[in-house]
Design a protein around this motif. Sequence first.
Motif, PDB file in Angstrom:
ATOM      1  N   HIS A  71       0.863  -1.345  -0.037  1.00  0.00           N
ATOM      2  CA  HIS A  71      -0.004  -0.116   0.153  1.00  0.00           C
ATOM      3  C   HIS A  71       0.984   1.364  -0.118  1.00  0.00           C
ATOM      4  O   HIS A  71       1.652   1.221   1.065  1.00  0.00           O
ATOM      5  CB  HIS A  71      -0.975   0.199   1.339  1.00  0.00           C
ATOM      6  N   ASP A  72       0.605   2.150  -1.067  1.00  0.00           N
ATOM      7  CA  ASP A  72       1.475   3.337  -0.973  1.00  0.00           C
ATOM      8  C   ASP A  72       0.390   4.466  -1.612  1.00  0.00           C
ATOM      9  O   ASP A  72      -0.094   4.129  -2.667  1.00  0.00           O
ATOM     10  CB  ASP A  72       2.740   3.305  -1.840  1.00  0.00           C
ATOM     11  N   ALA A  73      -0.022   5.413  -0.792  1.00  0.00           N
ATOM     12  CA  ALA A  73      -1.160   6.354  -1.450  1.00  0.00           C
ATOM     13  C   ALA A  73      -0.687   6.914  -2.377  1.00  0.00           C
ATOM     14  O   ALA A  73      -1.738   7.151  -3.305  1.00  0.00           O
ATOM     15  CB  ALA A  73      -1.304   7.165  -0.201  1.00  0.00           C
ATOM     16  N   ALA A  74       0.617   7.306  -2.771  1.00  0.00           N
ATOM     17  CA  ALA A  74       0.746   8.001  -3.863  1.00  0.00           C
ATOM     18  C   ALA A  74       0.659   7.381  -5.261  1.00  0.00           C
ATOM     19  O   ALA A  74       0.277   7.599  -6.270  1.00  0.00           O
ATOM     20  CB  ALA A  74       2.240   8.704  -3.853  1.00  0.00           C
ATOM     21  N   SER A  75       1.356   6.034  -5.178  1.00  0.00           N
ATOM     22  CA  SER A  75       1.098   5.129  -6.242  1.00  0.00           C
ATOM     23  C   SER A  75      -0.106   4.558  -6.500  1.00  0.00           C
ATOM     24  O   SER A  75      -0.618   4.560  -7.541  1.00  0.00           O
ATOM     25  CB  SER A  75       1.947   3.636  -5.618  1.00  0.00           C
ATOM     26  N   ILE A  76      -1.301   4.472  -5.642  1.00  0.00           N
ATOM     27  CA  ILE A  76      -2.337   4.289  -5.725  1.00  0.00           C
ATOM     28  C   ILE A  76      -3.147   5.264  -6.385  1.00  0.00           C
ATOM     29  O   ILE A  76      -3.836   4.959  -7.346  1.00  0.00           O
ATOM     30  CB  ILE A  76      -3.215   3.768  -4.325  1.00  0.00           C
ATOM     31  N   ALA A  77      -2.887   6.508  -5.801  1.00  0.00           N
ATOM     32  CA  ALA A  77      -3.616   7.577  -6.784  1.00  0.00           C
ATOM     33  C   ALA A  77      -3.456   7.801  -8.205  1.00  0.00           C
ATOM     34  O   ALA A  77      -4.027   7.817  -8.945  1.00  0.00           O
ATOM     35  CB  ALA A  77      -3.257   8.934  -5.815  1.00  0.00           C
ATOM     36  N   SER A  78      -2.071   7.452  -8.385  1.00  0.00           N
ATOM     37  CA  SER A  78      -1.521   7.620  -9.802  1.00  0.00           C
ATOM     38  C   SER A  78      -1.748   6.506 -10.631  1.00  0.00           C
ATOM     39  O   SER A  78      -2.301   6.531 -11.711  1.00  0.00           O
ATOM     40  CB  SER A  78       0.066   7.774  -9.924  1.00  0.00           C
ATOM     41  N   PHE A  79      -2.188   5.210 -10.067  1.00  0.00           N
ATOM     42  CA  PHE A  79      -2.574   4.262 -10.452  1.00  0.00           C
ATOM     43  C   PHE A  79      -4.016   4.298 -10.948  1.00  0.00           C
ATOM     44  O   PHE A  79      -4.519   4.200 -12.237  1.00  0.00           O
ATOM     45  CB  PHE A  79      -2.454   2.914  -9.778  1.00  0.00           C
ATOM     46  N   LEU A  80      -5.006   4.967  -9.983  1.00  0.00           N
ATOM     47  CA  LEU A  80      -6.233   5.212 -10.448  1.00  0.00           C
ATOM     48  C   LEU A  80      -6.476   6.286 -11.402  1.00  0.00           C
ATOM     49  O   LEU A  80      -7.655   6.091 -12.287  1.00  0.00           O
ATOM     50  CB  LEU A  80      -7.018   5.614  -9.251  1.00  0.00           C
TER      51      LEU A  80
END
Length: 485
Positions: A71-80
């Motif tokens: 879980h990494d908030a920045a990576s999840i946001a850029s993936f979404l």
Amino acid sequence: MTEAVGKLLLFGATGDLSQRMLIPSLYGLHADGLLPAGLTITGAARSEHDDAGFRDFARAALDEFLPADRHDAASIASFLDRLQYQPLDASTLDGFPALADKIGDVSGGLAIFLSTAPFLFEPTIKGLQSVGLAGDTVRIGLEKPLGHDLASSREINDAVAAAFPEDRTFRIDHYLGKETVQNILALRFGNSLFEPVWNARGIDHVQITIAETVGLEDRAGYYETAGALRDMVQNHILQLLALIAMEPPARFDGTSIRDEKVKVLRSLRRIEAAEVPHMTVTGQYGAGAVGEKIVGSYADELGRPSTTETFVAIKAHVDNWRWQGVPFYLRTGKRLAARQSEIAIQFKPVPHSIFADRGGQLQPNTLVIRLQPEEYVRLLVMAKQPGLDREGVRLREVPLNLSLDTEFAGTRRRIAYERLLLDLIEGDPTLFVRRDEVEAQWQWIDAIRAGWVANDVKPKPYPSGSWGPSAGIALTERDGVTWTE
């Protein structure tokens, strides 16, 4: 290898496979910088979502199915940010123009992942053709089941081939994405140790087991029409057999490896109707205990009596020079005693034991390739127990262990779908199944099913938490062979 595509389209994007495997796998590739920079991912399914709704769905899937350390908030946001969605009823052509508008220009390449019910394959492909989403820059990945026998498989393959030639068709068997399965190739063809004895002169028999502790779960509708033979043997187990039995390919590429696999599959000895009762065993789980959990029978879970097999064991032969006379014992089942997938290769005993007069008992060497839950390669060899041997030589079987989990502890273990999705995006066909392989598999399976019908074979009951019906044990024991467990 062809060029990586700029767009990915997921059919069945709100289904169980998508939540558990596809979305987490695509996120894993994104987080590690392996997806093409501008790649957009479009989801399509019947569910009514807009882009924001699908991103919420994907976020929830990642929350539930991603390991905590990923879980990494920045990576999840850029993936979404890569995700968008188009509601679609694939059974009619009406919604496809809107889908084409959503995806836009596909001159930079489009990969399609089709994870839908098989009856939707043909209308989906017609829909894609109708709006120009099946051209030269588009490739398609097909998730099983691809039919329920040879005839229906050919029908699906013909429908696909009408739009997508073989070099743009990627049939998925997720077992081929597993690291340990690919290690079979490294083990066999990267070491000079094994190949000289990897034949009927050196090997006594081969066992392939895929055992599950789970029951129907939420797959009742599919499983009741499939059964263990079609669900597991037709694809995963026969692919493992092909990798174990194939001749050395000239090079590591899609054509060479698949050419050798299909030769093996075509060499499988057909099991005639008269032999089916002696060469195959079927079972269906009853009530019992798996671990410490009390569980009901297959019929209880289904809600009615059934003759669908949840266990199958087969004695198979590969009729060629390398394997003449070597039995391949295949076994798979649900609600068995343990969850494990493994291949055990038992070598022939030494031609003469020098220890017999001194009381030393020899066991033949066995090579065990464990695919899950742990991943390891273990070679069982004979060694002398320490001591002065006044009462005879004491020999013992000891394991030489290659634990892939330990040896590569610093390397993250990837979900099989991560590799397969990346190979689809990049256009590498090596780990996908070719049409001639699928058809050779079905021909062999169909003969067994016809034999079951001809002999009115009904599955034998076995208690949940056991290793299947006693006839499954007898299948090997009458040859003097015991299943490895």
